[in-house]
Design an enzyme around this catalytic site. Sequence first.
Site, mmCIF file in Angstrom:
data_model
loop_
_atom_site.group_PDB
_atom_site.id
_atom_site.type_symbol
_atom_site.label_atom_id
_atom_site.label_comp_id
_atom_site.label_asym_id
_atom_site.label_seq_id
_atom_site.Cartn_x
_atom_site.Cartn_y
_atom_site.Cartn_z
ATOM 1 N N ASN A 13 -5.588 12.475 0.734
ATOM 2 C CA ASN A 13 -4.653 11.660 1.514
ATOM 3 C C ASN A 13 -5.463 10.887 2.560
ATOM 4 O O ASN A 13 -6.685 11.030 2.685
ATOM 5 C CB ASN A 13 -3.578 12.534 2.169
ATOM 6 N N LYS A 14 -4.764 10.096 3.338
ATOM 7 C CA LYS A 14 -5.380 9.213 4.333
ATOM 8 C C LYS A 14 -6.410 9.939 5.194
ATOM 9 O O LYS A 14 -6.177 11.078 5.602
ATOM 10 C CB LYS A 14 -4.260 8.623 5.200
ATOM 11 N N ARG A 57 0.869 -1.187 0.000
ATOM 12 C CA ARG A 57 0.000 0.000 0.000
ATOM 13 C C ARG A 57 0.897 1.226 0.000
ATOM 14 O O ARG A 57 2.116 1.110 0.131
ATOM 15 C CB ARG A 57 -1.025 0.002 1.149
ATOM 16 N N GLY A 58 0.265 2.407 -0.105
ATOM 17 C CA GLY A 58 1.046 3.640 -0.271
ATOM 18 C C GLY A 58 1.096 3.942 -1.765
ATOM 19 O O GLY A 58 1.422 3.052 -2.575
ATOM 20 N N ALA A 59 0.766 5.189 -2.132
ATOM 21 C CA ALA A 59 0.542 5.507 -3.546
ATOM 22 C C ALA A 59 1.715 5.134 -4.472
ATOM 23 O O ALA A 59 1.525 4.398 -5.452
ATOM 24 C CB ALA A 59 0.181 6.986 -3.672
ATOM 25 N N GLN A 113 -1.747 2.500 10.044
ATOM 26 C CA GLN A 113 -0.467 2.576 9.310
ATOM 27 C C GLN A 113 0.589 3.339 10.107
ATOM 28 O O GLN A 113 1.781 3.064 9.988
ATOM 29 C CB GLN A 113 -0.672 3.277 7.954
ATOM 30 N N ASP A 158 -2.159 10.826 -1.944
ATOM 31 C CA ASP A 158 -2.490 9.785 -2.926
ATOM 32 C C ASP A 158 -2.865 10.383 -4.272
ATOM 33 O O ASP A 158 -2.786 9.722 -5.299
ATOM 34 C CB ASP A 158 -3.627 8.915 -2.401
ATOM 35 N N ARG A 171 -7.498 -0.405 -6.465
ATOM 36 C CA ARG A 171 -7.758 0.703 -5.535
ATOM 37 C C ARG A 171 -7.939 1.983 -6.364
ATOM 38 O O ARG A 171 -7.128 2.261 -7.252
ATOM 39 C CB ARG A 171 -6.600 0.842 -4.532
HETATM 40 O O1 MRU Z 1 -4.442 3.231 2.313
HETATM 41 P P1 MRU Z 1 -2.960 3.432 2.175
HETATM 42 O O2 MRU Z 1 -2.177 2.893 3.307
HETATM 43 O O3 MRU Z 1 -2.469 2.975 0.834
HETATM 44 O O4 MRU Z 1 -2.806 5.015 2.214
HETATM 45 C C1 MRU Z 1 -1.532 5.588 2.086
HETATM 46 C C2 MRU Z 1 -1.539 7.052 2.286
HETATM 47 O O5 MRU Z 1 -2.564 7.659 2.490
HETATM 48 C C3 MRU Z 1 -0.233 7.776 2.160
HETATM 49 O O6 MRU Z 1 -0.243 8.930 2.940
HETATM 50 C C4 MRU Z 1 -0.054 8.158 0.677
HETATM 51 O O7 MRU Z 1 -0.050 7.026 -0.141
HETATM 52 C C5 MRU Z 1 1.141 8.969 0.398
HETATM 53 S S1 MRU Z 1 2.584 8.125 0.812
HETATM 54 C C6 MRU Z 1 3.699 7.852 -0.044
#
Ligand code: MRU
Length: 361
Positions: free
Chosen positions: A259-260, A56-58, A208, A249, A98
């Site tokens: 973002n999250k 996970r993570g963009a 996370q 993201d 996603r």
């Molecule tokens: O749902 P996730 O864990 O994939 O969400 C990740 C985030 O929201 C990060 O802040 C985002 O991807 C930027 S990080 C490199």
Amino acid sequence: MNVEVKSEVTPVAWKGDWASGEVEMIDQRRLPGEEILHTWTTCPEVAESIRAMIIRGAPAIGVAAAYGVVLGVRRTIQEGRAALSDLPAIVDTLSNTRPTAVNLFWALRRMEALARAEAQLAEANPEAFAARLLDEAKAIHDEDIANNLSMGRHGAALFPEGARVLTHCNTGALATGDYGTALGVIRTAHAQGRVSMVYADETRPYLQGARLTCWELKKDQVPTTLITDSMAAHFMQRGEVDLVIVGTDRTVANGDVANKIGTYGLAVLCKHHGIPFYVAAPLSTVDLDTPTGDAITIEERSAREVTHVGSYAIAPEGIEVRHPAFDVTPAELVTAIITEGGVARAPYSESLRALKIQAPG
Ligand code: MRU
């Protein structure tokens, strides 16, 4: 490009040549308790690992998807069919995992464009074509790391001496090709002696921050304090936070930042307390095709991630639940957006476009 930085952990790696290589991934669902490595040899396995948040993570999702394309095309070739014949289905499988992080679609578009540009090679020499696709996926991976290092340099310059910095979610090596976006900036600033404390939001409901950010920062011996999301306001009110830095993201043309979930609340708190709110965004996360944040698709994840911590129920069975995984912070709350090309300031519709135009490729 030869990128030498390596954290103790990389979320994804290609091992071997195009013909028999595998995609190796650490299972982020099991951290910090267990360090389990998976190896994938097919495109649907990579797609499922993205959907299930093994990775996970963009930016990390984008890198994984690029390797997934290589695995998909390899299977087509090894089954004796025309190399490009399954490409639309491969891209579809990886796209439908996603919806919010734009890096996924950005990486797939880049792989697809390369594949189409090399159509003659695909027909004449499918093996060389597959090797060329693997080179492109590795370039996406290496460039992501190099971009994170550049963001680190640009962003660390914004940190005051002895900064007490608050961050949300995980934006580190695990969320990217390596090193991290917002956490990469924190890493660089820490290496320069500018960080006295990192407050890591636990990041309900998927945790996370608690599970992954604390794990990474502890390994790097960065002074870190875990807090629950609802404690951020308290520490800001007491003057214990000098700045907030988060990843994204998808950041769109007018500078709105997806973002999250919980990020928007932090930005509002920063405004109230006069604290800078920074976003670290590689240009692969900047989506100029989407004009404003209300056009961003927000992923809704399962109720179970809210009602349970691991296998333990923390809510009565059958309760109504909402679970948007991301929120959108309006551009007007963002102090600056740190990219590999430099620091963008308002008006973002101009500064982000200028940085995108200057970017190589
Ligand atoms: O749902 P996730 O864990 O994939 O969400 C990740 C985030 O929201 C990060 O802040 C985002 O991807 C930027 S990080 C490199």
